[in-house]
Each structure stands twice: as structure tokens, then as C-alpha cells.
Design an enzyme around this catalytic site. Structure first.
Site, PDB file in Angstrom:
ATOM      1  N   ASP A 138       0.656  -1.102   0.148  1.00 30.44           N
ATOM      2  CA  ASP A 138      -0.119   0.075   0.028  1.00 30.44           C
ATOM      3  C   ASP A 138       0.800   1.250  -0.030  1.00 30.44           C
ATOM      4  O   ASP A 138       1.842   1.257   0.476  1.00 30.44           O
ATOM      5  CB  ASP A 138      -0.990   0.077   1.335  1.00 30.44           C
ATOM      6  CG  ASP A 138      -1.943  -1.093   1.147  1.00 30.44           C
ATOM      7  OD1 ASP A 138      -1.901  -1.912   0.229  1.00 30.44           O
ATOM      8  OD2 ASP A 138      -2.925  -1.021   2.068  1.00 30.44           O
ATOM      9  N   ASP A 139       0.319   2.496  -0.420  1.00 30.91           N
ATOM     10  CA  ASP A 139       0.778   3.789  -0.310  1.00 30.91           C
ATOM     11  C   ASP A 139       1.783   4.109  -1.438  1.00 30.91           C
ATOM     12  O   ASP A 139       2.190   5.276  -1.219  1.00 30.91           O
ATOM     13  CB  ASP A 139       1.096   3.916   1.109  1.00 30.91           C
ATOM     14  CG  ASP A 139       0.111   3.802   2.270  1.00 30.91           C
ATOM     15  OD1 ASP A 139      -0.974   3.526   1.862  1.00 30.91           O
ATOM     16  OD2 ASP A 139       0.540   3.696   3.353  1.00 30.91           O
ATOM     17  N   HIS A 189      -5.918   2.863  -4.486  1.00 26.79           N
ATOM     18  CA  HIS A 189      -5.692   3.188  -2.971  1.00 26.79           C
ATOM     19  C   HIS A 189      -6.184   4.606  -2.989  1.00 26.79           C
ATOM     20  O   HIS A 189      -5.691   5.233  -1.926  1.00 26.79           O
ATOM     21  CB  HIS A 189      -4.341   2.768  -2.593  1.00 26.79           C
ATOM     22  CG  HIS A 189      -4.148   2.576  -1.033  1.00 26.79           C
ATOM     23  ND1 HIS A 189      -5.114   1.837  -0.390  1.00 26.79           N
ATOM     24  CD2 HIS A 189      -3.465   3.157  -0.119  1.00 26.79           C
ATOM     25  CE1 HIS A 189      -4.559   1.710   0.716  1.00 26.79           C
ATOM     26  NE2 HIS A 189      -3.676   2.608   1.000  1.00 26.79           N
ATOM     27  N   HIS A 193      -4.914   9.296  -0.320  1.00 30.50           N
ATOM     28  CA  HIS A 193      -5.181   8.618   0.845  1.00 30.50           C
ATOM     29  C   HIS A 193      -6.036   8.981   1.883  1.00 30.50           C
ATOM     30  O   HIS A 193      -5.521   9.321   3.157  1.00 30.50           O
ATOM     31  CB  HIS A 193      -3.580   8.549   1.384  1.00 30.50           C
ATOM     32  CG  HIS A 193      -3.352   7.187   2.377  1.00 30.50           C
ATOM     33  ND1 HIS A 193      -3.677   7.342   3.874  1.00 30.50           N
ATOM     34  CD2 HIS A 193      -2.834   5.914   2.148  1.00 30.50           C
ATOM     35  CE1 HIS A 193      -3.289   6.121   4.322  1.00 30.50           C
ATOM     36  NE2 HIS A 193      -2.835   5.262   3.328  1.00 30.50           N
ATOM     37  N   HIS A 290       3.565  -2.262   2.962  1.00 34.13           N
ATOM     38  CA  HIS A 290       3.619  -1.006   2.671  1.00 34.13           C
ATOM     39  C   HIS A 290       5.064  -0.545   1.746  1.00 34.13           C
ATOM     40  O   HIS A 290       6.119  -1.179   2.368  1.00 34.13           O
ATOM     41  CB  HIS A 290       3.412  -0.093   3.668  1.00 34.13           C
ATOM     42  CG  HIS A 290       2.316   0.035   4.399  1.00 34.13           C
ATOM     43  ND1 HIS A 290       1.878  -1.036   5.258  1.00 34.13           N
ATOM     44  CD2 HIS A 290       0.988   0.536   4.231  1.00 34.13           C
ATOM     45  CE1 HIS A 290       0.659  -1.000   5.702  1.00 34.13           C
ATOM     46  NE2 HIS A 290       0.181   0.218   5.133  1.00 34.13           N
TER      47      HIS A 290
END
Length: 754
Positions: A138-139, A189, A193, A290
Site C-alpha cells: 500500500d501507499d 488506493h 490516501h 507498505h
């Protein structure tokens, strides 16, 4: 030889033959980029053009304010886009889980698998088959950590799913293309965020849509996978999160949560991350890690070790859709989406670059401003010590053996409100030498000439001429002057009794061609008057002390200046090429090799504008005229001597470039206060005000003025400062567009009358 006066002049009292002067050619320069006023246009206080039919492209440009507004809007848009992409604007955080109401649908999600299909009436979920893992990150993508993870995955021939943030996609399109090219898949995603459970539906859809556009622009694909930020396993889903999941399902997305949350963002150690990521008893699992958001060195090392362990246990590491036997999450994006995504990426990278550059520019500008202020304070201190200690520079001639004869020239256009006070202050100056006062009435439409003539004071002559402008009026006065030391005074200025004596004293040095006096604001009771009083003391007179030592005086003010006739003759008299004839004249003096000095004790009281409109017109003329003078004398940069490099370089940087950047300072300050922590902005502002207050206190002390005037200094930052930099913007726009500027009328209040 001095310039001849214009032919249509009337002199009172009549000149005798001995009082006339010869003729000389006057230099004329055509400025293609900075259009000068026509020779027939009035030069003092907004007179009437001598030939209205010859006016061409005069006045203020009308379109440049639109361009300025567009620039401000683009700047604000860049700040907002960058702020949105970095979660500074519209920032959301994960809210604490609320007490949820019992719900069958919520129970179905909590007890189901990590991959959700919410397009139907009831949630449908799936789990990964045994001995199969889907590594998800993620991210990202992150330019430092994502490539390292890709290298580790390639080393183990593993595939993964990257739930990418749209803003990071827009920043790193090459990295996105590499992810897709190496067989990995990308999920949505959100763009910034955002906590989708805490935003309205329109913001949720906007976050998803922008990310799809960024992905289309970077890799030419769309994705069907989505993972909400701040999510975890199905068991942790809350009621508000379920609402957001329903909206995402309605948009056609497959929602991917996780079985194993490694919490690698907390950097618990490589061993702990590996333990948290290992499935139990051969089960399949979606594993959350991540690849951005901080130091991900532990994650990279953990993935390498994890894949080794999984291979030993006969696990297959693949993409999420492949693990479930689904079609690829990627679908080709349309041409329009690709174009829009490319534009979005360019806009975001441009906004990010703009903010970065502006941050550095503002830091450099702030540093230069502070250094300039401190440097000029030191030079002012040195100048004051030399002046008050009676020290002479090497090579300076001794004082006059006897007071020289002086001719005072007063160009006047519609100055009936203050001409009497001006002339009387000159006659009553108490100067011990021979003194004559020449009032040149430049075609006034009021009673200026009649008032000056009716005073019947000794040594005063009044010359009437057709309107030709202030330079023409000065040249007329020079031509009719009887003496070699000339003092030029504006028609709204009053001298102290000893001013002329102090003013002409430095001209005992034969190398000195001109002397600048100390101009003070007489009408300083109102707020605008107080602001100008501070500006005159700090911004003008303090600077002139420094320029004196540096040998690069840019301006002897029209309100008070003394000149040597031979120096004026050498440069061809007062030029009509610019609206700032005093700056043009001073620069010509410096280029001609004459020294121009500052005499602090020669005091002149002038009437400053009393309204913002009047102030705008005055400063607009000053600034535009200074730009003309700088352009006219631009070749001085390549000439020997300190004037070109020091003076023109200083004026360009501090009088043009930095004021043009001032709106950026204000917009970024307001932006920082509104969307971030206001304390740093307030602290920086307070620091600058304190430094300015100290320099103002010292400047006022040097000028023997009361420091109590400084109470208006903080308020000056909110109106006066903006007015001054807007003047510079309009002046630069006027110059670039090649528009001729009319002389602006300044209404006289008669401050010194009576």
C-alpha cells in the site's frame, strides 16, 4: 553650455543680458521596450500634454490585471493541487471505530473473506486457496523503496499487487509502467490516501476517479481492484466503512481487504514482520505491507526472507486476481482517459515543482532581504560616524573658502497651494552667500505664477512658459540661472533655514557633481502619512547613506538636490527620456564619472500623498520612470566603475525581482495559515517585523526622529506593502507591453501654507 529654454517663455523680472546662458545639444534616447513620455507632456503632477493629437498608446494597460489575476489563480491552483496530493488540503484521518448497530450485511462482511464483491444485493466474498499468498503493498509507488521491492520480487520470481495512491502514480509514472511491465498488478488506493469512511460520497468518487485517470496517463490501463486506506481485515470493518465499500462496489470495484496485516509501517523489526506475514497451517492469505510512507528498509528485508520461507513451504506468491483465478484487474484505458491522466500528471508534477522552487526562492529572498538590511545598517553606521566625526575621505577638497553663489530652481505646475511656503522658505533660508530663486511656471492653469510673483521677495524671479514638462522647466531654470551652483526644489517642498548651506558644502570637492538632501514627510499625521514617513527614513535616507559609501547613488530626489553646472553641462542637462527625470539625471552623473553624495543635515519637508489613490499614482510614476532609467543606462553594467554593477544590480534584484515575488509570499503565507500550522508563518512574520523595527529605530535615531512612529510598522505589512508591490507589477506590465504612461495628477493639500 547649458540647454536653451523653450522659445515661449515670459520672465519676471526681465532677465538682463548677463543672466542668459548659451545653448547646447541635449541627448535623446529612444527606448523601444520602455516607452518614454512624449516631450510635450507635463512632467510635474499630471500636467496637460502640449499636443493631445500626438498621444499614442498612452495610459495604463487594461489587460495586465487580468493576466495577474490568472497568474494568482494558477498559483493558488498549484498550491491547492499540491496540498491535496500531499494530504495537506482536505486531509482526513482514520476515525475511532464507532459503536455499530447490528446488521446482517455487516456480519456477512465481517465473517467473510478478504476479497469482497458488493455489486449485488448481498455481499459476496472470497478467500485465497491453500498454499497461495497475494503480497500486497500500500501507499506507493515510492521512488526509493518500490524499486527495491520489485528487485526482490524478481529475484524470487514472485508477483504482487500494489495498491497505489493516485498522487504517487502521477509523480512516478515510469515506476508505474515498470510495475505493469514486470507482470504485477495495480489496485486503487485513492488519490490522496483519504479515509473514505469519513468523506462524503462525492469526495469518495472523486478520489477513485482521479486515481484511475492518473493510472491511465501513466500506464494506459484502468484497474478493477480497490483497497480503502486505513482498512484491515474483514473483521475490523465498521458501519461507516461498509457504507463506503457499498459505494465502491456500486462503481464496479472488487474490494480487497487483508488476512494478515503485518503492521510494517510501525517498523517492529524484520523478524516480527516475517512472523506476522506467515500463514498458518498451509492456508492461503492476502498479506498487507507498505512500499511508501517512510523508511521501508525493514519491509524490503522482510519480503526477501518471507519469500524464501514461503518457497520452502511450497507456497505460490502471485497477484490477487491470479490467486483467485479471476481475469486480470487491468483493462485498457480509453484515449480520452489517457490524455486526461497525462494532463493530471503534468499538472501535479508542475505544482510540486512550483512549490519546491518557490520554497527555495522564498528562503533565498528572505535571506537576501535580511542580509541587505543588516549590510545597509552597517554602512549607515559607518556613514554617520564619518559625517558626524568630521572625517574626510582621501582626496576630498577642503571646505569652501567663502559661501558660493547659489541659484535655486523651482519647477512648478499647478502648485498654488504650496508655492508661497516654498519660496518664502528659500528666501528666508539665511544662506550667507549670494542667492537667487527662479520659479519656472510650466503652463499652470491655476494661480501659481501670480502667487509667486506677488510675493515681491528679493532675489526671486518668475518665468512663465508653455507646458513642456518638468525636465523642460528645469532646463529653462538652468539656462536662466546666474550661478554655477544649482539647487533644484519641487514646488511643494519647504527648506530648513540652514538647508542650502549644508546642501552645497560637499560641492567644495571638485569631484562631486551632485548632492542629495534629506527628504522628510511633512504631513505625517494620518496613517498613510506615517507609513510614508517610515518609508522615507528607512527606505530612502538610510539607503542613501549606504549608496554614498558604495559610490553608486541612484537618485538625487527632485525635492532637494544640489548640482554643479559644469556636470549638468557635461551630461546635456535634464533629459526628457523618462518619467523619473531625477533618477535619470543622477544615473547620467554617475556614468559620467561624477561623485554623487548624501548630506543628512540638508533637510527638506515635502508634502506626501494623503490618499491611497494619490499614493498609487505617485509611486506608479516613480516606479515606471525608474524602470525607464534602468533600461536607458543598462550599458553601465559593462562600464568601469561601481555604478553599473552595484546600483543597477541592486535595483534589479531588490526593486524589481523581489517585489514581483511578493504576491507569492503572501499567497503561500495565507495558504500555510489556512491549511497548516500557522505558528511557523506567524513566527517568521514576527521575526521580519522585529528586524525591520530595529532597523527603523536605528534609522529614526540617525535622523533624530522619534521612535514612537514605529507603532504603525506591523500594520504597514497588510496594506502599504501590498500597494507597493502591486505598483511594481503594474509598472513592469506597462513597460513590457510598451504602453506609454501618462503623468498622474497629485492633488496638493497645502500642508505648509499659512
Amino acid at each position: 553650455m547649458s540647454p536653451q529654454p523653450p522659445p515661449a517663455t515670459q520672465v519676471w523680472p526681465p532677465l538682463d543680458p548677463a543672466g542668459t546662458a548659451g545653448s547646447a545639444d541635449s541627448a535623446t534616447v529612444t527606448l523601444a521596450d520602455l516607452m518614454p513620455p512624449p516631450p510635450g507632456q507635463s512632467q510635474d503632477g499630471g500636467g496637460r500634454p502640449a499636443d493631445r493629437g500626438r498621444r499614442r498608446r498612452q495610459g495604463d494597460p487594461r489587460g495586465h490585471w487580468f493576466l495577474v489575476a490568472v497568474g494568482v489563480v494558477l498559483m493558488a491552483g498549484a498550491l491547492l493541487l499540491n496540498g491535496y496530493a500531499t494530504s495537506t488540503v482536505g486531509e482526513t484521518h482514520a476515525a475511532p471505530p464507532p459503536a455499530d448497530r447490528p446488521s446482517t450485511e455487516l456480519d456477512d462482511v465481517r465473517h467473510g473473506g478478504p476479497v469482497l464483491n458488493l455489486t449485488g444485493a448481498r455481499p459476496d466474498s472470497a478467500r485465497l486457496p491453500a498454499r497461495t499468498v497475494a503480497l500486497t503493498f500500500d501507499d506507493g509507488p515510492d521512488p526509493r523503496w518500490t524499486p527495491q521491492l520489485l528487485d526482490v520480487l524478481a529475484k524470487h520470481s514472485a508477483k504482487a499487487t500494489f495498491f497505489a495512491v493516485g498522487a504517487r502514480i502521477a509523480e512516478n509514472p515510469e515506476l508505474v509502467r515498470r510495475i505493469v511491465a514486470e507482470g504485477h498488478e495495480i489496485g486503487n488506493h485513492t488519490y490522496a490516501h483519504a479515509d473514505l469512511a469519513a468523506v462524503p460520497d462525492w469526495r469518495l468518487r472523486l478520489e477513485l476517479s482521479l486515481t484511475q485517470k492518473a493510472l491511465a496517463g501513466a500506464a494506459g490501463v484502468h484497474t478493477r481492484l480497490v483497497r480503502p486506506p486505513y482498512s484491515s481485515s474483514p473483521a475490523a470493518v465498521t458501519g461507516p466503512q461498509l457504507r463506503a465499500l457499498r459505494v465502491m462496489g456500486g462503481e464496479g470495484y472488487i474490494v480487497a481487504l487483508t488476512d494478515l496485516d503485518t503492521k510494517d509501517w510501525a517498523r517492529p523489526g524484520v523478524d516480527q514482520i516475517v512472523r506476522a506475514a506467515l500463514p498458518r497451517r498451509g492456508r492461503g492469505a492476502v498479506i498487507m505491507m507498505h512500499d511508501s510512507g517512510g523508511d521501508r528498509g525493514q519491509t524490503v528485508a522482510a519480503v526477501d526472507r518471507l519469500l524464501t520461507r514461503l518457497a520452502e513451504q511450497k507456497y505460490r506468491a502471485t497477484t490477487l486476481t491470479s490467486a483467485l483465478g479471476m481475469p486480470s484487474a487491468h483493462a485498457p484505458a480509453g484515449d480520452l482517459e489517457r490524455v486526461a491522466g497525462t494532463g493530471l500528471g503534468l499538472a501535479q508534477r508542475g505544482a510540486s515543482g512550483f512549490v519546491t522552487v518557490m520554497s527555495w526562492v522564498l528562503a533565498v529572498a528572505g535571506g537576501l532581504t535580511l542580509l541587505r538590511l543588516l549590510f545597509f545598517l552597517v554602512l549607515a553606521w559607518v556613514h554617520a560616524r564619518r559625517a558626524r566625526g568630521g572625517k574626510r575621505r582621501a582626496g576630498r577638497a577642503p571646505a569652501w573658502p567663502a559661501p558660493p553663489a547659489v541659484s535655486v530652481i523651482v519647477p512648478a505646475y499647478n502648485e498654488e497651494a504650496g508655492i508661497e511656503a516654498t519660496v518664502r522658505s528659500l528666501v528666508n533660508t539665511g544662506y550667507p552667500g549670494a542667492l537667487e530663486v527662479i520659479v519656472v511656471d510650466d503652463g499652470s492653469s491655476d494661480g501659481t505664477a501670480a502667487i509667486a510673483a506677488s510675493l515681491d521677495l528679493p532675489g526671486v524671479r518668475v518665468i512663465r512658459q508653455e507646458n513642456g514638462g518638468k525636465p523642460a522647466a528645469l532646463n529653462t531654470g538652468i539656462a536662466h540661472a546666474s550661478h554655477d551652483i544649482l539647487v533644484m526644489v519641487d514646488g511643494d517642498t519647504v527648506f530648513e533655514p540652514d538647508t542650502i548651506e549644508h546642501l552645497v558644502r560637499p560641492l567644495a570637492d571638485p569631484a562631486v557633481g551632485a548632492v542629495s538632501g534629506n527628504t522628510k514627510v511633512g504631513n505625517r499625521r494620518g496613517m498613510i502619512g506615517r507609513w510614508q514617513h517610515i518609508e522615507y527614513v528607512i527606505g530612502f535616507n538610510l539607503d542613501r547613506r549606504a549608496f554614498d559609501l558604495l559610490g553608486c547613488m541612484p537618485t538625487v530626489p527632485g525635492a532637494i538636490g544640489a548640482f554643479r553646472r559644469s556636470a549638468l553641462r557635461e551630461i546635456g542637462g535634464v533629459s526628457v527620456d523618462t518619467l523619473a527625470e531625477d533618477t535619470d539625471l543622477t544615473m547620467a552623473m554617475c556614468r559620467g564619472g561624477w561623485r554623487v553624495v548624501y548630506e543628512e543635515n540638508a533637510l527638506a519637508w515635502t508634502e506626501a500623498p494623503t490618499s491611497l489613490g494619490q499614493l498609487w499614482r505617485q509611486r506608479y510614476r516613480w516606479c515606471y520612470g525608474t524602470l525607464q532609467a534602468m533600461w536607458k543606462h543598462r550599458r553601465a553594467i559593462a562600464e568601469p566603475g561601481p555604478f553599473g554593477r552595484r546600483c543597477l544590480g541592486y535595483l534589479t534584484l531588490f526593486q524589481v525581482v523581489l517585489p514581483l515575488l511578493a504576491p507569492v509570499v503572501d499567497v503561500m503565507a495565507v495558504y500555510s495559515v489556512l491549511v497548516g500550522d500557522p505558528l511557523p508563518v506567524v513566527a517568521v512574520w514576527a521575526g521580519f517585523v522585529l528586524v525591520q523595527a530595529f532597523s527603523g529605530w536605528y534609522a529614526l535615531r540617525l535622523d533624530r526622529e522619534r521612535a514612537s512612529a514605529l507603532w504603525v510598522l506591523p500594520l504597514q505589512q497588510f496594506v502599504y506593502r501590498q500597494l507597493m508591490y502591486l505598483v511594481v507589477i503594474q509598472s513592469v506590465a506597462t513597460a513590457v507591453l510598451g504602453v506609454r504612461l501618462r503623468w498622474q495628477t497629485i492633488r496638493r493639500e497645502g500642508t505648509f501654507a499659512g
